[in-house]
Design a protein around this motif. Sequence first.
Motif, PDB file in Angstrom:
ATOM      1  N   GLU A  92       1.446  -1.184  -0.102  1.00 42.02           N
ATOM      2  CA  GLU A  92      -0.391   0.141   0.360  1.00 42.02           C
ATOM      3  C   GLU A  92       0.696   1.442   0.134  1.00 42.02           C
ATOM      4  N   ALA A  96       1.089   4.331  -2.817  1.00 44.48           N
ATOM      5  CA  ALA A  96       1.197   5.641  -2.673  1.00 44.48           C
ATOM      6  C   ALA A  96       2.148   6.416  -3.188  1.00 44.48           C
ATOM      7  N   CYS A  99       2.675   6.108  -7.584  1.00 45.73           N
ATOM      8  CA  CYS A  99       1.547   7.119  -8.291  1.00 45.73           C
ATOM      9  C   CYS A  99       2.509   8.354  -7.889  1.00 45.73           C
ATOM     10  N   GLU A 206      -2.740  12.154  -9.517  1.00 41.64           N
ATOM     11  CA  GLU A 206      -1.509  10.631  -8.896  1.00 41.64           C
ATOM     12  C   GLU A 206      -3.117  10.244  -7.976  1.00 41.64           C
ATOM     13  N   TYR A 210      -3.526   5.822  -8.039  1.00 41.76           N
ATOM     14  CA  TYR A 210      -3.568   4.720  -6.758  1.00 41.76           C
ATOM     15  C   TYR A 210      -4.241   4.231  -7.333  1.00 41.76           C
ATOM     16  N   GLN A 214      -5.007  -0.409  -7.545  1.00 39.69           N
ATOM     17  CA  GLN A 214      -5.433  -1.071  -5.921  1.00 39.69           C
ATOM     18  C   GLN A 214      -6.656  -1.628  -6.710  1.00 39.69           C
TER      19      GLN A 214
END
Length: 229
Positions: A92, A96, A99, A206, A210, A214
């Motif tokens: 995770e 982040a 991105c 961004e 993300y 995901q």
Amino acid sequence: MTKRALNEEQKAARRASILQQTSALLASRDYSSITLVEIAKALGLVKGTLYLYFATKEELFLSVLEDELGRWFAEVRTMLDANEMVDARKLEQTLAQLCATIARSLEQRPVLVKLFIILNVELEKDLSEQRLRSFKTNTITMLKEAALSLERFLPFLKGQGQFFFLALHALAIGSGHLSNHSPAALRVLSDPHLAAFKLDFGQILESVLYLLLQGMYAQSEAASTFVDR
């Protein structure tokens, strides 16, 4: 007027200076407002000299795009190859950061984003088939190399690296359009009730990147679970 380039080294330097000047103008202007006469004048050349290097305005700007795209892909690959394969426990956080890095890299290349936006609607429609094929061939080579680096870094994207970069291209175009506010629009959007329409390129890109990653991760996990059954 600037002297004529006589040998291959001088011609390469002249071509590079034309691309650099064109890029500099596009950084603060719209494509439609820039003329070959203006570019030639800024370089101390006659318009006819530009035609020795680029057959049309579209070919010139496409070459700027190729140059910008090549440097951007090289930057992204260097970043990906410099890092180890992602640990699932840190996924995770890594997504982040990735991105944010990609969004920032494009935010710092406004000329590339502008060229993304006009590629299909302005540049490609008046290119020769030969030049367009050359551009697509060069681009697919860079795309495949970047996809391999991305799939090594994020193994769950195996076989999906090219799709990610093509989706990124589409998202950059959309983000560029939505965040390109005219002075009049900015005055209107200063109204707090309309602030939702005032978008920042880097932030929106961004965020959607993300969400994309995901979703691709969730899809790969679902596929893996189905196979295990």
